[in-house]
Design a protein around this motif. Structure first.
Motif, PDB file in Angstrom:
ATOM      1  N   ASP A   1       0.835  -1.210   0.000  1.00  0.00           N
ATOM      2  CA  ASP A   1       0.000   0.000   0.000  1.00  0.00           C
ATOM      3  C   ASP A   1       0.863   1.251   0.000  1.00  0.00           C
ATOM      4  O   ASP A   1       0.601   2.210  -0.729  1.00  0.00           O
ATOM      5  N   LYS A   2       1.890   1.240   0.818  1.00  0.00           N
ATOM      6  CA  LYS A   2       2.779   2.406   0.912  1.00  0.00           C
ATOM      7  C   LYS A   2       3.474   2.669  -0.424  1.00  0.00           C
ATOM      8  O   LYS A   2       3.585   3.820  -0.859  1.00  0.00           O
ATOM      9  N   GLN A   3       3.915   1.609  -1.097  1.00  0.00           N
ATOM     10  CA  GLN A   3       4.597   1.769  -2.374  1.00  0.00           C
ATOM     11  C   GLN A   3       3.653   2.244  -3.480  1.00  0.00           C
ATOM     12  O   GLN A   3       4.076   2.924  -4.415  1.00  0.00           O
ATOM     13  N   LEU A   4       2.367   1.890  -3.372  1.00  0.00           N
ATOM     14  CA  LEU A   4       1.390   2.289  -4.390  1.00  0.00           C
ATOM     15  C   LEU A   4       0.717   3.625  -4.078  1.00  0.00           C
ATOM     16  O   LEU A   4      -0.062   4.133  -4.889  1.00  0.00           O
ATOM     17  N   SER A   5       1.034   4.215  -2.934  1.00  0.00           N
ATOM     18  CA  SER A   5       0.384   5.474  -2.550  1.00  0.00           C
ATOM     19  C   SER A   5       0.575   6.598  -3.563  1.00  0.00           C
ATOM     20  O   SER A   5      -0.342   7.404  -3.737  1.00  0.00           O
ATOM     21  N   PRO A   6       1.713   6.689  -4.279  1.00  0.00           N
ATOM     22  CA  PRO A   6       1.812   7.744  -5.297  1.00  0.00           C
ATOM     23  C   PRO A   6       0.733   7.623  -6.385  1.00  0.00           C
ATOM     24  O   PRO A   6       0.379   8.611  -7.017  1.00  0.00           O
ATOM     25  N   ALA A   7       0.211   6.422  -6.598  1.00  0.00           N
ATOM     26  CA  ALA A   7      -0.851   6.202  -7.586  1.00  0.00           C
ATOM     27  C   ALA A   7      -2.234   6.348  -6.970  1.00  0.00           C
ATOM     28  O   ALA A   7      -3.240   6.151  -7.648  1.00  0.00           O
ATOM     29  N   SER A   8      -2.303   6.664  -5.683  1.00  0.00           N
ATOM     30  CA  SER A   8      -3.575   6.789  -4.956  1.00  0.00           C
ATOM     31  C   SER A   8      -4.395   5.509  -5.024  1.00  0.00           C
ATOM     32  O   SER A   8      -5.619   5.548  -5.104  1.00  0.00           O
ATOM     33  N   LEU A   9      -3.702   4.381  -4.966  1.00  0.00           N
ATOM     34  CA  LEU A   9      -4.356   3.072  -4.946  1.00  0.00           C
ATOM     35  C   LEU A   9      -3.748   2.233  -3.827  1.00  0.00           C
ATOM     36  O   LEU A   9      -2.569   2.374  -3.512  1.00  0.00           O
ATOM     37  N   THR A  10      -4.570   1.348  -3.275  1.00  0.00           N
ATOM     38  CA  THR A  10      -4.053   0.333  -2.365  1.00  0.00           C
ATOM     39  C   THR A  10      -3.716  -0.901  -3.196  1.00  0.00           C
ATOM     40  O   THR A  10      -4.135  -1.024  -4.351  1.00  0.00           O
ATOM     41  N   ALA A  11      -2.990  -1.818  -2.596  1.00  0.00           N
ATOM     42  CA  ALA A  11      -2.656  -3.063  -3.286  1.00  0.00           C
ATOM     43  C   ALA A  11      -3.925  -3.833  -3.631  1.00  0.00           C
ATOM     44  O   ALA A  11      -4.024  -4.423  -4.712  1.00  0.00           O
ATOM     45  N   PHE A  12      -4.913  -3.823  -2.744  1.00  0.00           N
ATOM     46  CA  PHE A  12      -6.155  -4.542  -3.033  1.00  0.00           C
ATOM     47  C   PHE A  12      -6.922  -3.868  -4.163  1.00  0.00           C
ATOM     48  O   PHE A  12      -7.469  -4.541  -5.039  1.00  0.00           O
ATOM     49  N   GLU A  13      -6.949  -2.540  -4.185  1.00  0.00           N
ATOM     50  CA  GLU A  13      -7.606  -1.839  -5.293  1.00  0.00           C
ATOM     51  C   GLU A  13      -6.911  -2.179  -6.617  1.00  0.00           C
ATOM     52  O   GLU A  13      -7.577  -2.417  -7.634  1.00  0.00           O
TER      53      GLU A  13
ATOM     54  N   VAL B   1       6.670  -5.308  -5.855  1.00  0.00           N
ATOM     55  CA  VAL B   1       6.625  -6.756  -5.618  1.00  0.00           C
ATOM     56  C   VAL B   1       8.005  -7.371  -5.814  1.00  0.00           C
ATOM     57  O   VAL B   1       8.433  -8.217  -5.018  1.00  0.00           O
ATOM     58  N   ARG B   2       8.686  -6.935  -6.841  1.00  0.00           N
ATOM     59  CA  ARG B   2      10.045  -7.468  -7.048  1.00  0.00           C
ATOM     60  C   ARG B   2      10.943  -7.122  -5.861  1.00  0.00           C
ATOM     61  O   ARG B   2      11.651  -7.976  -5.336  1.00  0.00           O
ATOM     62  N   ALA B   3      10.921  -5.863  -5.446  1.00  0.00           N
ATOM     63  CA  ALA B   3      11.809  -5.427  -4.368  1.00  0.00           C
ATOM     64  C   ALA B   3      11.490  -6.116  -3.045  1.00  0.00           C
ATOM     65  O   ALA B   3      12.398  -6.471  -2.291  1.00  0.00           O
ATOM     66  N   MET B   4      10.213  -6.296  -2.746  1.00  0.00           N
ATOM     67  CA  MET B   4       9.831  -6.836  -1.433  1.00  0.00           C
ATOM     68  C   MET B   4       9.691  -8.352  -1.394  1.00  0.00           C
ATOM     69  O   MET B   4       9.756  -8.933  -0.306  1.00  0.00           O
TER      70      MET B   4
ATOM     71  N   PRO C   1       3.800  -0.725 -13.554  1.00  0.00           N
ATOM     72  CA  PRO C   1       5.246  -0.712 -13.280  1.00  0.00           C
ATOM     73  C   PRO C   1       5.564  -0.446 -11.807  1.00  0.00           C
ATOM     74  O   PRO C   1       6.473  -1.066 -11.253  1.00  0.00           O
ATOM     75  N   LEU C   2       4.808   0.436 -11.178  1.00  0.00           N
ATOM     76  CA  LEU C   2       5.014   0.738  -9.765  1.00  0.00           C
ATOM     77  C   LEU C   2       4.764  -0.509  -8.916  1.00  0.00           C
ATOM     78  O   LEU C   2       5.541  -0.848  -8.024  1.00  0.00           O
TER      79      LEU C   2
END
Length: 194
Positions: A31-43, A122-125, A116-117
């Protein structure tokens, strides 16, 4: 009361503790990594499922099954995506009692832009440092655990564990996917941007 014969071995306790820790930490880290896209991982997972579906639409019940969510949780998240203009609800023509979630043009664009984000996160974590064999082993182990968590095979991800997984994405060569809950593979001509 637990007896010595039924107590978990130290290695089992370690494995379960590590799995539990990962299940607690991974969603919020994504979720934190996707926050720049204003989306959660579940969204993102919902948008991905709709992007891969025929006509970019799924019944809410099928979307819940595909994403391993309860229908009430899914409905709340779809409502939030509707407010963002990424998803619309539409009556299901085959069943007047059911509703479909439909990916909007803005939703397709958001999904395409966020891929890509998400992939980098996912790759990094999770995936960096793992061999292909370890990634395959991880997929196999998690599917076995999911099968035990859903013994009645109500979720898409566990629907047919003997031969495949209905939740896996379709491979690029159009062979049937092993599990329907998994995202589609990257293909040279990516239809997600279309």
């Amino acid at each position: 009361m637990t007896t010595t014969d039924t107590a978990l071995r130290h290695g089992e306790r370690v494995a379960v503790a590590r799995l539990h820790a990962m299940l607690e930490l991974l969603p919020s880290a994504l979720d934190k990594q996707l926050s720049p896209a204003s989306l959660t991982a579940f969204e993102f997972t919902l948008l991905e499922a709709l992007a891969e579906a025929d006509g970019h639409r799924l019944r809410l019940s099928a979307l819940a099954s595909r994403t391993n969510a309860t229908l009430p949780r899914l409905s709340r998240v779809v409502t939030g995506l509707e407010r963002k203009g990424l998803v619309a609800r539409a009556a299901c023509p085959e069943d007047g009692r059911a509703s479909n979630a439909v990916l909007t043009d803005a939703g397709r664009e958001a999904f395409h832009d966020t891929r890509p984000l998400h992939a980098d996160a996912v790759r990094a974590m999770v995936l960096d440092g793992l061999t292909d064999a370890e990634v395959d082993a991880l997929a196999d182990l998690t599917l076995k655990i999911l099968g035990r968590l859903d013994p009645d095979r109500r979720l898409t991800v566990t629907a047919d564990l003997e031969t495949a997984c209905a939740a896996d994405p379709a491979p690029c060569d159009a062979d049937p996917a092993p599990c329907a809950a998994d995202p589609a593979p990257e293909c040279p001509a990516d239809p997600a941007g279309a």
